[in-house]
Design an enzyme around this catalytic site. Sequence first.
Site, mmCIF file in Angstrom:
data_model
loop_
_atom_site.group_PDB
_atom_site.id
_atom_site.type_symbol
_atom_site.label_atom_id
_atom_site.label_comp_id
_atom_site.label_asym_id
_atom_site.label_seq_id
_atom_site.Cartn_x
_atom_site.Cartn_y
_atom_site.Cartn_z
ATOM 1 C CG LEU A 70 -29.691 -19.260 -2.356
ATOM 2 C CD1 LEU A 70 -29.526 -20.516 -1.188
ATOM 3 C CD2 LEU A 70 -28.349 -19.196 -2.931
ATOM 4 C CG ASP A 71 -30.527 -21.119 -9.156
ATOM 5 O OD1 ASP A 71 -30.921 -20.005 -9.398
ATOM 6 O OD2 ASP A 71 -29.442 -21.327 -10.011
ATOM 7 N NE ARG A 72 -37.693 -26.187 -8.555
ATOM 8 C CZ ARG A 72 -37.742 -27.523 -8.579
ATOM 9 N NH1 ARG A 72 -38.306 -28.294 -7.541
ATOM 10 N NH2 ARG A 72 -37.714 -28.003 -9.680
ATOM 11 C CB THR A 74 -28.793 -23.524 -5.101
ATOM 12 O OG1 THR A 74 -28.496 -23.575 -6.400
ATOM 13 C CG2 THR A 74 -27.767 -23.467 -4.384
#
Length: 247
Positions: A70-72, A74
């Site tokens: 997951l994006d940091r 998110t």
Amino acid sequence: MKARTAVALTEAEIAAVRSWVVHEDAHLIAFNKPSGLSSQGGRIQAHTLDDLLWAFARSNGKRPELVHRLDRDTSGVIVAAKTKPAAGFLGKALQAKRLQKTYLALVSAAPEPRAGTIDAALRREEIGRESYMRVVAPDADGAQVSTSRYRTLAANDQGALVELQPLTGRMHQLRVHMAHVGRPLAGDVRYGGALTLAGRAAPRLMLHAAALDLPHPEDGRITVRAPVPDDFADLARAAGLAHPALG
């Protein structure tokens, strides 16, 4: 699992990562990752979720391995495999697009139409030390086919709560696709999102991985859900966007 050098963790870090567990069985473990924590790697000199998985190391030194990222910024559900066979099974399922991800996001207004599919090819570009995704023509050099589905759950003149499902797995896909249709996510500085919603500051990227439906290594499929964090739910409710999805 791969042999790697163990990471020393504090008692507080161990307690934190254990508190994020939303599902665990003999094959996999799932977490509700907080916003601001990198899944793996990154340039920030701080422990990542991957590092924190040493809290679950067994006596033989083996530990869970992340299946996806997951994006940091998110928040939400992310899964790690607890055994080598489970890692292989889930890795193949990911490549075969058998994992179904559902996100919640806050935007400044409902998309038009209020539900639909976004088909827009994306290309990764490097600007300085940062990586971005850009919408490009399908036949452009380096273009990757990218498809997302969206549905408006609640909307008013203050903003909208939308449900998003990536049908392909490109970096920053949902963020770029929503910006492409004129509805960048609240708090998404990189792709033009507003820093406020309903007159209140957006404390971070307002994107939450709410559910992950995946095949289970043992049999059938399971759906793992991650409760919506307080910062997300509070901003949504401040904008009058009440919905059962917020918990």
